[in-house]
Scaffold this motif. Structure first.
Motif, PDB file in Angstrom:
ATOM      1  N   ILE A 111       0.838  -1.198   0.000  1.00 19.77           N
ATOM      2  CA  ILE A 111       0.000   0.000   0.000  1.00 19.77           C
ATOM      3  C   ILE A 111       0.875   1.250   0.000  1.00 19.77           C
ATOM      4  O   ILE A 111       0.634   2.199  -0.757  1.00 19.77           O
ATOM      5  N   ASP A 112       1.918   1.254   0.825  1.00 20.77           N
ATOM      6  CA  ASP A 112       2.835   2.396   0.882  1.00 20.77           C
ATOM      7  C   ASP A 112       3.481   2.662  -0.473  1.00 20.77           C
ATOM      8  O   ASP A 112       3.614   3.814  -0.899  1.00 20.77           O
ATOM      9  N   ARG A 113       3.906   1.608  -1.139  1.00 24.62           N
ATOM     10  CA  ARG A 113       4.565   1.762  -2.442  1.00 24.62           C
ATOM     11  C   ARG A 113       3.595   2.338  -3.474  1.00 24.62           C
ATOM     12  O   ARG A 113       3.982   3.153  -4.317  1.00 24.62           O
ATOM     13  N   ASN A 114       2.335   1.886  -3.412  1.00 29.84           N
ATOM     14  CA  ASN A 114       1.331   2.423  -4.331  1.00 29.84           C
ATOM     15  C   ASN A 114       1.110   3.912  -4.079  1.00 29.84           C
ATOM     16  O   ASN A 114       1.076   4.717  -5.017  1.00 29.84           O
ATOM     17  N   LEU A 115       0.973   4.293  -2.803  1.00 31.61           N
ATOM     18  CA  LEU A 115       0.705   5.692  -2.472  1.00 31.61           C
ATOM     19  C   LEU A 115       1.936   6.578  -2.685  1.00 31.61           C
ATOM     20  O   LEU A 115       1.804   7.774  -2.944  1.00 31.61           O
ATOM     21  N   PHE A 116       3.111   5.991  -2.596  1.00 34.93           N
ATOM     22  CA  PHE A 116       4.337   6.721  -2.941  1.00 34.93           C
ATOM     23  C   PHE A 116       4.290   7.166  -4.402  1.00 34.93           C
ATOM     24  O   PHE A 116       4.682   8.289  -4.750  1.00 34.93           O
ATOM     25  N   GLU A 117       3.793   6.294  -5.265  1.00 35.44           N
ATOM     26  CA  GLU A 117       3.663   6.644  -6.687  1.00 35.44           C
ATOM     27  C   GLU A 117       2.695   7.802  -6.877  1.00 35.44           C
ATOM     28  O   GLU A 117       2.919   8.695  -7.707  1.00 35.44           O
ATOM     29  N   ARG A 118       1.617   7.821  -6.122  1.00 39.24           N
ATOM     30  CA  ARG A 118       0.660   8.931  -6.201  1.00 39.24           C
ATOM     31  C   ARG A 118       1.315  10.234  -5.720  1.00 39.24           C
ATOM     32  O   ARG A 118       1.035  11.311  -6.224  1.00 39.24           O
ATOM     33  N   ASN A 119       2.194  10.093  -4.738  1.00 44.17           N
ATOM     34  CA  ASN A 119       2.938  11.238  -4.218  1.00 44.17           C
ATOM     35  C   ASN A 119       3.866  11.807  -5.292  1.00 44.17           C
ATOM     36  O   ASN A 119       4.012  13.027  -5.440  1.00 44.17           O
ATOM     37  N   CYS A 120       4.483  10.901  -6.037  1.00 47.64           N
ATOM     38  CA  CYS A 120       5.382  11.323  -7.130  1.00 47.64           C
ATOM     39  C   CYS A 120       4.594  11.946  -8.282  1.00 47.64           C
ATOM     40  O   CYS A 120       5.041  12.930  -8.884  1.00 47.64           O
ATOM     41  N   ASP A 121       3.426  11.342  -8.574  1.00 45.38           N
ATOM     42  CA  ASP A 121       2.602  11.840  -9.687  1.00 45.38           C
ATOM     43  C   ASP A 121       2.321  13.332  -9.562  1.00 45.38           C
ATOM     44  O   ASP A 121       2.564  14.112 -10.486  1.00 45.38           O
ATOM     45  N   VAL A 122       1.777  13.720  -8.414  1.00 47.77           N
ATOM     46  CA  VAL A 122       1.321  15.101  -8.261  1.00 47.77           C
ATOM     47  C   VAL A 122       2.493  16.086  -8.335  1.00 47.77           C
ATOM     48  O   VAL A 122       2.358  17.192  -8.873  1.00 47.77           O
TER      49      VAL A 122
END
Length: 332
Positions: A111-122
């Motif tokens: 879950i953390d790795r997935n949300l890290f990607e969302r953090n990078c996206d924005v």
């Protein structure tokens, strides 16, 4: 080679099989104890009858004494065996618990790795010219270009409800999907104020949004001009449903349960989809332990059930939101 979760599941199945066989062995040992106790009583009664018979019963008395010795030895051995069986049962529970902790850790890590990607996206999208241009020169053409760019993102990534550009006054000037939001002012929203104040990415907790009509998380990044000054905010709304792509792949027993809880102990995701943002698990010792910061990873045994827990460690620049995964496993 199977995945870690597949191995964990296989170990749990094997351990449960072992425990079931142990329980059957306990029943056998109880029968042996019962036979030993009855033999002891029989030997006692036989000794009494032999004593009454006097000289004629001496031979029978010897037999009765030997039966009594055998019964006592058998009863002692069966009690020792029962203690060993209980110890094996306890060790099996501990093995299942340790492996269940691995499941909890593996799930929160994914879950953390997935949300890290969302953090990078924005952060990445906030640097694109189409976004910056509609803030520095908010003409109709610039806004249409930004919207086109955002629509492409929306179509390609598929994991977002919507994306917005907000100017420094707090007004939404471009929306990817929900055009009814354009013109609304967000100046009083914490995510907007914190993003501008800190000049850093701000991530909300998971919440239910009436605007996107679903559970979501907001990722907001400052948009900067060439001089590095904040000129607005680019913000996304992640579709929380995609977290279930991770949760549904977790292989646990049908009777087991898995929860993701926030920093207050409220369920924000679960295998059965029940109690979201309504059920609070702080009554569990496992949850109390992890929320109090006494342990980041481990397990408790409560009411004949194992509760394994693992606190988020975040991933790279994404520090996490203080969430934990709780896995409930029966030991009965």
């Amino acid at each position: 080679m199977g995945t870690t979760l597949e191995k964990n599941l296989n170990v749990s199945i094997l351990m449960n099989d072992l425990k079931n066989e142990n329980r059957q062995m306990q029943e056998v040992m109880k029968k042996i104890q019962d036979i030993s106790m009855k033999s002891n009583i029989l030997a006692l009664n036989s000794g009494i009858e032999a004593a009454r018979a006097g000289q004629a019963g001496r031979g029978f008395a010897v037999v009765a004494t030997e039966i009594k010795k055998f019964a006592e030895i058998s009863l002692h051995a069966s009690k020792e065996s029962e203690a060993l069986i209980n110890n094996i049962q306890q060790k099996a529970n501990e093995i299942i618990a340790v492996k269940t902790v691995d499941v909890a850790y593996d799930t929160i890590d994914k879950i953390d790795r997935n949300l890290f990607e969302r953090n990078c996206d924005v952060q990445a999208w906030a640097t694109f010219d189409a976004i910056k241009d509609c803030l520095t020169d908010p003409t109709l053409e610039a806004k249409k270009t930004a919207q086109s760019f955002m629509n492409n993102i929306y179509e390609i990534y598929e994991v977002y409800f919507d994306l917005f550009v907000v100017d420094l006054s707090g007004e939404i000037i471009v929306a990817s999907q929900n055009q009814s939001q354009v013109g609304k002012n967000m100046a009083d929203r914490e995510w907007f104020k914190e993003t501008v104040r800190t000049n850093r990415v701000h991530v909300t907790d998971m919440y239910h949004s009436s605007v996107v009509d679903g559970y979501t998380m907001g990722y907001s990044s400052p948009v900067r001009n060439e001089a590095g000054d904040v000129i607005g905010v680019f913000t996304t709304r992640f579709n929380w449903q995609f977290i279930y792509d991770i949760i549904d792949r977790v292989k646990i027993d049908e009777k087991s349960k898995l929860y993701v809880i926030n920093s207050e102990g409220y369920v924000i995701a679960s295998k059965d989809r029940l109690g979201i943002l309504e059920t609070k698990l702080s009554n569990l010792k496992a949850v109390e332990t992890v929320l109090a910061g006494r342990s980041q990873r481990g397990y408790t045994i409560e009411n004949n059930r194992i509760y394994a827990y693992s606190l988020t460690e975040g991933y790279n620049a994404y520090k996490g939101k203080g969430w934990s995964v709780i896995v409930e496993e029966s030991i009965v």
